[in-house]
Every structure is written in C-alpha cells, then in structure tokens.
Write an enzyme that holds these catalytic residues in place. Structure first.
Site, PDB file in Angstrom:
ATOM      1  N   LYS A   1      -8.693   2.540  -2.530  1.00  0.00           N
ATOM      2  CA  LYS A   1      -9.300   1.846  -1.208  1.00  0.00           C
ATOM      3  C   LYS A   1     -10.619   2.071  -1.130  1.00  0.00           C
ATOM      4  O   LYS A   1     -11.237   3.050  -1.273  1.00  0.00           O
ATOM      5  CB  LYS A   1      -8.495   2.281  -0.273  1.00  0.00           C
ATOM      6  CG  LYS A   1      -8.221   1.362   1.141  1.00  0.00           C
ATOM      7  CD  LYS A   1      -7.419   1.891   1.798  1.00  0.00           C
ATOM      8  CE  LYS A   1      -7.405   1.143   3.171  1.00  0.00           C
ATOM      9  NZ  LYS A   1      -5.861   1.799   3.990  1.00  0.00           N
TER      10      LYS A   1
ATOM     11  N   GLU B   1       0.925  -1.398  -0.055  1.00  0.00           N
ATOM     12  CA  GLU B   1      -0.092   0.063  -0.051  1.00  0.00           C
ATOM     13  C   GLU B   1       0.849   1.307  -0.102  1.00  0.00           C
ATOM     14  O   GLU B   1       1.823   1.474   0.716  1.00  0.00           O
ATOM     15  CB  GLU B   1      -0.952  -0.176   1.337  1.00  0.00           C
ATOM     16  CG  GLU B   1      -1.883   0.957   1.411  1.00  0.00           C
ATOM     17  CD  GLU B   1      -2.883   1.074   2.588  1.00  0.00           C
ATOM     18  OE1 GLU B   1      -2.489  -0.147   3.163  1.00  0.00           O
ATOM     19  OE2 GLU B   1      -3.777   1.619   2.433  1.00  0.00           O
TER      20      GLU B   1
ATOM     21  N   CYS C   1      -5.701  -3.344   1.650  1.00  0.00           N
ATOM     22  CA  CYS C   1      -5.797  -3.515   3.207  1.00  0.00           C
ATOM     23  C   CYS C   1      -6.976  -3.531   4.063  1.00  0.00           C
ATOM     24  O   CYS C   1      -7.489  -4.630   3.925  1.00  0.00           O
ATOM     25  CB  CYS C   1      -4.918  -2.266   3.772  1.00  0.00           C
ATOM     26  SG  CYS C   1      -4.031  -2.576   5.572  1.00  0.00           S
TER      27      CYS C   1
END
Lengths: 583, 583
Positions: free
Chosen positions: B126, B44, B162
């Site tokens: 994300k 990330e 994530c």
C-alpha cells in the site's frame, strides 16, 4: 566563553487544564528567574498536558491552547518575568499541508514556543513524530521542518522536541551543522522500567553528534496509563552528566553552562534533512558571568524496586487526584495483590483516605481474614468486614449455579459490593489484578476486575512479591512497621473461590509463567522461538492460547500505571476476534 | 479493444485464520474460474483478515502470512486454478527502511500479491497509509513506492490498495501516466452510514483522473467494532456504474470489460510522486472475446434504515460466530433498547439461539414485564423471569444503600445475574446501551454495560426508535408478526430504578440531546459554535460536561458495530483524566 544559567522546570501539568498549567508556568518561571536563570524550559506540551490524544482533533481546543499561549506571554511580562525567555510546549497549528497523511494547512501540531518580553517570539513543531507503543502522533500531528535557534547572551541554543532526538539525523545532525552551542530538548517521555539508563545513553550519543551540551527537560506525574518520571538531565558534549533532577517529583534543575560563542550561520539556511535554520535574536549581550558557577545538582537514580514502586505510587496518586477524588476503596482478600495495592494507596494518598473491606465467603480461610485485618492494623487504613454469604445464597437459590459460574459469582458479588460502597461514600475503587493474571485471563470480568484504576496491572506476579518484600524492608530500615503481614508474603497464592484452591492448580508456577509471558508479550517472540529456548512445549502452547483468548477481558480492565515496554493499555492493540492461535 | 472478464470476490475473512482464509480464496477462485474469469481479485489483506492490528508487529505472524501466500499459490496450481491470475491482500515485509517512522528494512507492510501458475509473480505494498479514525497504519506498516501493473490478454491493469485512491496523486495519477487500461483496487473499507454514496463519488472521480475504468473490491462481514458492507463496484472512466455487488453478503461480482490495449510504457519507469512502474507480463495473448458480454450485475443500495439495521445484524452475527459462540443472552426490560437488541439477535443467529431473561425489581412496572414477555412470544426466543428482590434485599440488609447507590445496585444485580447464567449455560451476553446513553454516561458500570458486544452502542436513541419502527414495518410488509410490541415503541423511556422515573427527569428530550451530541461528537464542534447555532447554552454546557466526564465508562463498554464517523471505540481516543471542560 559565555556562561548561561539554564533552568529546567520538571513539572506535572494536567491534560486539558490550560488555566492551571499556565499558572504553573508562571510559578516555575518566577522560581527560575529568582534563581538568576537566563533561559527557562518546560516540558513538551506543558501548557496543555500530555498526551492530549484526540483532544488535538477538536478545533476549539487547539484555538484555546494558542490563545492561552499568547495570554501566558503577556502575563509573564505583566508579572515582571518577561525578561527571561521561556521555552514551553503547547498545541498549535501547521502553516502548510502535509501530504503523507493528507493533512491540510491548519492541522494540529505538537509545538513549542519561546516567550519573551510579553510576546511569542518563536514557534516550531516537533520534527519526528513517534507512532509506536503508546504514541499515535501521526494520528494527531503533522511534522515541523525547521531548526529553531535562539541566540541569547552570545550563545546559539538549538531547540528540539522529544522524538527529535530518538531518530537519527533530523535536528540533532542539524544542530551540529548549525554550530549551535547548546541543544535544548523538551520532552514528554513516559516512564518504563530502566528507562533512565536508555535515555542517558541516548543523550550522551546525541550530544556527541551535535557537538555541544544537551539539556533534556521531562514531564513528571501521571496521566491515565502513563507515568512520567522526570529525571531531567544535562550532559556535556563529551557525555559528562552536568546536572540531573530527581525522579517522580516536580523540580527546578539549574545548571551553569560554559558554552561556545554563537556562530554566524545565516537565518534561513537549509540544513541536512531539509530543515531550515530559523534564528531568533533574544539579545542580552554577552552576560556578566556569575563569578562562581552553582554547585552541580546531580540526583542519583533510584534502584529498580524503588523506581517501579514510585511509579505505581505516582500513577495512583495522579489518577485519583486529577480525576477529583479524595479517597479510594479496595477489597482486601488477605492475599499479596490487594495487600500491595493497599500499601501503594497508603503511600500515594495517606492511610486516612484509604478504605478497605474484607468480603469473606464460605471458602475464605481464617488466615485470609486475619491477614487483611493485620494489614489494616499496621497501616492505619479504614477497614470493615462484609460477608457475602447472604448475597451468595440469594443467587444460588434463584439459579443453582455450579463450577466456574459459582466461582465467578463470588467474585462478582464482591465487585458489586465495592461499587455499592463506592457510590454511597464517594471513594473510587482500585482493582488488584496483576499482569500475570491479566495476561492469562485469570480474573473475573465485573468481579476482581472492578475498579477505576489498577495500580499493579502492569506488574508480573513475581515482581509483585519482590515489591512487597522491598516495601517491608524499606519500612524496617526506617524503623517503621512493615505494612504487609509476613503471612501474606509467605502463603501460596489462591483465589479462594472453592475449597483448598491454589493458583498452581490451573496455572504454571509464577516464576515459570512470568518468564514465558515476558518472552511472548514483551519480546514478541513466537511460540516456536520460546520452545526452542528450552521451555516445555505443552506449557508454552497453553500460555500462548490463554494469552491470545483473554484479549476481551484485558480490554475491559481499568487503566493502570505502565511500567513495561508492553502494558495492557493503548500500547498493545490486538483484535478480540482473533483466529491466530500459534504464537 | 480486448475484453476482460473480471471477478471481484467480496469475501468475509476472519482475522488470523490463515488456513480458513486461504481455503476461502481457493473456493472463490474456483467459482470465478468456472464462470470464465480472466482475472480474480480478493480484498485487502483477505489472507490474514483485516485489520490485524498489533498482530502485524509479531514477526511469527508476518512469516506465517508470507508462507501461507506461497502455499496458496502452489495449491491453486495443484487444484487446476493456476491459469487464472489472482490478486489477493496479505501481510508482508518491506525490502527497505522507511525513515519517517524510523522503520528498518523488513518491517511489516500491508501488501497484495498476484498469484499465477503456482507462483507469486508480483508483490507490492500500500502506498498511502491511513492514520485517522479507526486506522493506525503508520503504527503497523511502512509504505510501498511502486505502481504495479499486470499485463494480461493485451490489457495493462494497474493495482492499488484502498487508501491509495482516497488521497490525491499517488497511484491514481500514476495509473493515468502509465496509460493503464484498468485500475483495480482491493479494499478493506469499513462501513459508515451513507458510505456507499461517498465511495461512489470517489471511484468516479478517480476513474476520471486515471482515465480508465476502476474496479473496487471490498471486504464484507464484521471484525470487532468494524463492519464491512461490501458493495464492490466497477465504474467506467466516464463514471458509469458497470457492476455493483450487494451489501452485507459475500458475493462474486463478474463484469465483462472492454478495455484499451496495453501501452508500451517501460518497466522501471519512474512516474510522478516517485512511484516506480513495475510491470508483470502474465501473457494470455489477446483473448478470444466472449461473443456476448454478461448482463451487468448491478445491485441497488439499501435504504438508510435497512442499511444500518443490516450493519448491526452483520456485526452481531460475525462477533458471536467468529468468537466461537452459538447463542446469546439478553436482559429484556420491556424497553425499546433491549427489544431492538433482541430483534437484531434473532435476525442475526435465529430465535432458537437467543435467550432472554426478565429481571424485575419492585420498581418494574407491570407493562414492562408484559412487554418483555410479549416480545418473546412474537419472536419465539427463549424467555425466563428471575426477580432480583432476594439479591436486592441481601445487599440492602448489609449496606443500607440510598439514592444513586441503590439505583445502580439494581442494575449491577442484573449484570451479575446475566453473567451467572452466561457462565452456567455458555451464551454470550449482549449489552443494550445506545449511543445517547453512552455519550452522557447514563448507564451503570458493571450493570447494564455488562456484555461481550453492544449491538446498538453506536446508535443514537432517536435512531433506535426509527429502526425499531422500521423493523416492524418490514415484518408487516412481509406478512410476518412485527417483533417489537407497540407499547414498547410508544411509552416514554425509563430506567425504572426508582418510582415513576423517566429518562427526561435527568436528560433533555432525546431529539434535542441527539442533535447536540451529533454536533459535539460527530462534527467536533465546540461549545460556542453549538450555542451560536441556536441551542440553549445551559443544555449545551450540561451535555458537553456529561460527555467529557463519561470517558471512563465508555472505555469500559464492550465493542459494538460502528456505523458512524465517530463511534465510541478505537476511532475516538480521549483522555480519561481530562481537565478540558469547555467544549
């Protein structure tokens, strides 16, 4: 057209002090009831104080807040105040899960309630959660999805909390849809310089959108880095100011409002944005209107300098008092920063509670010592002198320091000296750093940065000078002695840590520096944009590099009253380890 | 069934260092390509470092990240690496507005991209944004609403970032719906003690839900308060561990995966949760499978003590190095805290770069001086002694201090002495405070709290002792001299600021204290719940009061590696001015 006497209580709760804050609600409600109010409102989270930060995540605190609310309703009834509905903010819990941030049912919420006849008759949560600047509300809360409306004396009053009116749509639009006669908004809106104008524009626009008058009640006082200026306000649907409370003082703002009669919108109706109308009937019939409305109470906003200065005084007073201290200690150098801090402290808690110490070194000029003593004489604060030569000689004998190490040593010896007196006598130390210095790292860790609170940490040096001159002018207008010696105002700034040092040896002129800092910090402009605006690339590069590398020092600095869009507190979070060096 | 050789690059970027981080992507991609990888993934925001915090709000930084990404794609191609697709995280911008947090189109996003043949062939943001603990992602980012799928060598690989797998639904469910053959997740998941087990359980569950293997690549290294432990992992749909990288070191984790052939789900399909399937064809045909898969690389997780100790070492090394320092300075008291900090520093940057100073006062015992010198002798770090008597006498002569003021003075004289040497010689100071002390405020502001980094600030005292013993045992197993003198391990803790002082004069026994602190801080239990669990109410009340009133000191403490759920950094935000005093 029914007439409602509305009471906005602009109060100063202390975070966490549920008993004291509940006491204040009772006290202000009594004043409002005695003045004939039909509806009383207190600010956002007035029962818990605001912002409670991570206390919101402590279940026992949420339960204590909820219990305090129920107790408060019962107590108002017991004290004969149950007949007047009270809208008050508190910390509550959600009834349902919130998927976006993965919060289960029962998660904390930023709530408000309506208390009436000894009971909690309505509860609702903030719909829009601010999560920028000083706000982290998605961290703490899940949002509410109702439009609460209370009907009393033939009027429908829609309720909202702070951010609900800063974003488009939501409760403002729903208020219009529901045909409410008044939109009542409870707020915890922190002070920023010139914020009053911004808020006035906002409430005018939102009143027009809602198609009814808007009443805005705000907190006042200080909480760590935040200052609340109050300035509660009522505007008509057409944008006319019907009432306005003063800034920086607790106040009861009363307004008699002629409002449209309640509509017949059904409870449970789902409005735009998915908000569900939840109506609470408080009864009261169409009230016997008072023959004559009260004369409008419309306080005038303060001027720029007066407003900023008042914010610094209020922040300092609140921090000292709410943390249980009675007196402060300041190192007086004879320079403008510590002089302004001393003037603020005297105005905040009185000269009798302000202790100052001059700590001259071999590099301190005679005029500095004289100017410090002169300020003490003019203001009547406690003053003493402790030279640092013996301590300096002890360290130099052991370590033989040179250059920056020697300069910083002097500053740290003073920090240690202040803390020793503080520990011995019980004063808290105020740090004298200004925003220009903190921005570029022109201060000494554990030296001049020592202190529990930094009253001018968000004030650029050029504004420090303006405020000091302004404070002297005010004194002259009042026929008082201006607190700050003229020589302190006129001499070139110097840290006096080596012979003949002045700030401009190592920094650009403060007017230039502050302009570049403002572009880089407040406006988040990049290096290239600032250069393109006409500034010397070498100066811009230097300033940007200094600002980027001073993050550690800033994070170690004590809190202070925030007056700008971007202070150096929790409103600005930058990595210390930061490889980005190009603006 | 196609076979894919996947390369997970567990790297250690530096926040803001776009050039250095891009260089690392090229370097690791080359290694992966040379090892025959078909698909390469980095963590990330590996291009910007993570977390960038408010740098995300600086438009010029976002633009620099976006430009660096395009440059990186071109450079990979130029260097002959364009043929292998690379998934890498960066800071990007949204194409549309996000109403919940009032963000316009163009707002920053936590993004990842797929680079192939010199171009950015896919970009996505994300979907779930964490906003708890150390995370403030609703402050910085707006969420993405796609399920990106890359098809290569006959396999559909779904991509996620994530938090996307920490919440139910979202991309995990959508991956199953889309019938992808692999879910590849890039992460910046900070270390917490025992976090590996939690992550393993999670990826197993999510692989089952997605109905395909799950590959998880994580950051390694340190960034201010955060430590990343790596431990990248690949599990099968049935939960079998197919590959695992070591903790706390950069690594290339290769795994040959036999994966189901690509489905025929249409690009643009809207899946559950409103996620839109966005497919990118990378071609490559059904690849000639390697005859034999690589032997599985499965590193074993470290034991509890080894893991925590490694986190402290890694955090310290990263902080010193990434901030551009080569050496550290530590005040060695002869006690256990500074001894452990010295051992950590020696392991992090080598004894030749560790400078220690003993600063005895009249209250320092002979054994303390001896123990400090003995630690220096055992480890080979630089050691000197500077008594503080002359400085102490200079202050006492001027101020005549008593009690706590006299005790704190000694600590502050040492802080000033450390900073003087630091400024003169260029080392950065490490602060020796442990979590138990910081919790109850048992430290001196500007005294033992002086330092740029606190290696054990998140380690309770009882764990400090365990780690010190463990470190000695490891040395013995290796046939090395244990670094920490036995006497340091065995004697009762004392600040030695007055005659015959020991910590238990003013605090409960540390085992008891740490248990109560753990309940109050880590578990957020209230005072009543802790008492109900069987602890002495007087002890609990005292501890709760101490913790609640020490917030100012903790906020002034330097950063240090976070190893627990709730450290004393940005993961825990409490008001300083706090009237809540009942747990």
């Amino acid at each position: 057209m029914p007439r409602l006497r509305l009471a906005l209580c602009q109060t100063d709760p202390a975070v966490g002090d549920l008993a004291g804050n509940a006491e204040a609600v009772v006290r202000w409600t009594r004043r409002a009831a005695e003045a004939g109010a039909h509806l009383v409102a207190l600010p956002e989270m007035a029962l818990t104080g605001y912002p409670v930060e991570d206390l919101a995540l402590r279940g026992s605190f949420v339960e204590a807040s909820r219990a305090a609310l129920v107790d408060l309703a019962a107590r108002l009834e017991r004290e004969g105040l149950g007949g007047v509905p009270v809208v008050v903010g508190y910390l509550g819990r959600s009834g349902s899960a919130y998927h976006a941030t993965d919060r289960p049912a029962g998660s904390p919420q930023n709530c408000a309630a309506v208390l009436h006849h000894g009971r909690v008759v309505s509860r609702f949560a903030k719909h829009y959660l601010p999560n920028h600047g000083v706000f982290d509300e998605y961290r703490w809360f899940s949002p509410g999805n109702q439009l609460p409306v209370v009907s009393l004396h033939g009027v429908d009053v829609a309720l909202a909390i702070c951010q609900d009116i800063w974003q488009d749509g939501g409760r403002v639009a729903a208020t219009g849809e529901a045909g409410a006669g008044l939109l009542l908004v409870i707020n915890g809106s922190p002070y920023e310089r010139g914020r009053g104008e911004v808020r006035l524009d906002l409430v005018r626009r939102r009143a027009a959108e809602a198609g009814c008058p808007l009443a805005y009640v705000n907190l006042v006082g200080g909480q760590d880095e935040l200052v609340f200026d109050g300035q509660s306000i009522v505007v008509s649907a057409e944008g006319e100011v019907l009432a306005r409370a003063p800034q920086f003082e607790e106040a009861l703002l009363l307004a008699d409002l002629d409002l449209p009669a309640a509509s017949d919108r059904t409870d449970g109706l789902v409005l735009g944005g998915g908000l569900q109308l939840v109506r609470t009937e408080l009864g009261g019939g169409t009230n016997g209107r008072p023959a004559e409305p009260l004369a409008p109470q419309i306080a005038e906003p303060l001027t720029d300098e007066a407003e900023v200065y008042a914010a610094l005084v209020e922040g300092t007073r609140a921090y000292v008092r709410k943390n249980g201290f009675g007196s402060v200690l300041i190192g007086l150098s004879g320079g403008i920063d510590s002089a302004l801090v001393a003037a603020i402290a005297v105005d905040a808690i009185g000269a009798a509670n302000v202790h100052c110490v001059s700590m001259p070194s071999r590099y301190s000029s005679q005029h500095s010592r004289d100017d410090a003593a002169e300020l003490a004489r003019r203001t009547g604060l406690h003053f003493r002198t402790v030279p640092i030569a013996p301590m300096f000689d002890a360290y130099m004998g052991a370590l033989g320091l040179t250059g920056l190490a020697e300069e910083n040593l002097q500053s740290r010896l003073r920090g240690t000296l202040l803390m020793a007196i503080s520990n011995q006598e019980g004063h808290i130390v105020l740090a004298p750093g200004n925003k220009s210095e903190l921005a570029v790292g022109y201060s000494t860790l554990y030296g001049d940065s020592v202190g529990a609170y930094g009253p001018i940490k968000d004030v650029y040096k050029s504004l420090v000078l303006r405020l000091a001159r302004w404070r002297n002018e005010v004194a002259e207008e009042r026929g008082e002695v201006p607190p700050i010696p003229e020589n302190t105002l006129d001499k070139p700034p110097s840290a006096e840590l080596r012979p003949d040092q002045v700030d401009t040896d190592s920094l650009p002129d403060y007017d230039l520096l502050d302009t570049v800092l403002d572009a880089y910090i407040e406006d988040d402009q990049g290096r290239d944009a600032i250069v393109a605006a006409g500034f010397d690339p070498a100066v811009v590069d230097r300033v940007v590099r200094l600002v980027d590398t001073a993050e550690f020092k800033r994070r170690q600095y004590p809190p202070g009253p925030r007056i700008s869009r971007k202070g150096f507190g929790r409103d600005r979070r930058l990595p210390i380890t930061n490889g980005w060096r190009r603006g």
